[in-house]
Design a protein around this motif. Sequence first.
Motif, PDB file in Angstrom:
ATOM      1  N   SER A  17       0.974  -1.168   0.125  1.00 42.18           N
ATOM      2  CA  SER A  17       0.088  -0.104   0.170  1.00 42.18           C
ATOM      3  C   SER A  17       0.906   1.271   0.138  1.00 42.18           C
ATOM      4  CB  SER A  17      -0.857   0.056   1.345  1.00 42.18           C
ATOM      5  OG  SER A  17      -1.877  -1.176   1.210  1.00 42.18           O
ATOM      6  N   ARG A  67      -9.791  -0.745  -4.295  1.00 43.94           N
ATOM      7  CA  ARG A  67      -8.615  -0.637  -4.085  1.00 43.94           C
ATOM      8  C   ARG A  67      -7.860   0.539  -3.743  1.00 43.94           C
ATOM      9  NH1 ARG A  67      -4.322  -1.960  -7.528  1.00 43.94           N
ATOM     10  NH2 ARG A  67      -5.339  -1.384  -9.195  1.00 43.94           N
ATOM     11  N   ASN A  84      -4.308   0.819  -2.302  1.00 43.72           N
ATOM     12  CA  ASN A  84      -4.077  -0.579  -1.552  1.00 43.72           C
ATOM     13  C   ASN A  84      -4.026  -1.857  -2.708  1.00 43.72           C
ATOM     14  OD1 ASN A  84      -4.212   0.374   0.988  1.00 43.72           O
ATOM     15  ND2 ASN A  84      -6.418  -0.066   1.246  1.00 43.72           N
ATOM     16  N   SER A  85      -3.579  -2.957  -2.141  1.00 45.71           N
ATOM     17  CA  SER A  85      -3.213  -4.029  -3.120  1.00 45.71           C
ATOM     18  C   SER A  85      -3.110  -3.593  -4.457  1.00 45.71           C
ATOM     19  CB  SER A  85      -4.549  -4.753  -3.424  1.00 45.71           C
ATOM     20  OG  SER A  85      -5.311  -4.960  -2.151  1.00 45.71           O
ATOM     21  N   LYS A  87      -0.792  -3.194  -8.008  1.00 47.26           N
ATOM     22  CA  LYS A  87      -0.461  -4.071  -8.861  1.00 47.26           C
ATOM     23  C   LYS A  87       0.509  -3.390  -9.768  1.00 47.26           C
ATOM     24  CE  LYS A  87      -5.256  -5.814  -9.233  1.00 47.26           C
ATOM     25  NZ  LYS A  87      -6.413  -5.777 -10.106  1.00 47.26           N
TER      26      LYS A  87
END
Length: 126
Positions: A17, A67, A84-85, A87
């Motif tokens: 994050s 996210r 967050n999360s 990629k």
Amino acid sequence: QVQLVESGGGLVQAGDSLRLSCAASGRPVNTYTMGWFRQSVGKEREFVAGITWNGGRTNYADAVKGRFTISRDNTKSIVYLQMNSLKPEDTAAYYCALRWKLDVVAPILPDEYTYWGQGAQVTVSS
């Protein structure tokens, strides 16, 4: 005139994050729409998230919905983007932008915004 300065970018691993901040100075910004955009190499600048002047409505790009969270603190003239999360495809330069309108919903086109920050690089490794 309004100056926007982003901070909080960095290099992280997938799943981590980050929180970006956009500090505004100059004229009062608590009555304007704010947005976050991003641009990766070879691609056009794209909308990420927006928030109305009082924080009453937020909107997100489908790619980040669930996210990312945009919020604002008008007492401090700061807009945040909690990511967050993360990629690898989130890797980009992230820009905050201000629009001089009391919108019902934040526009998604970059041309609708008047002022821009200098950008904060976010790099997500796999």
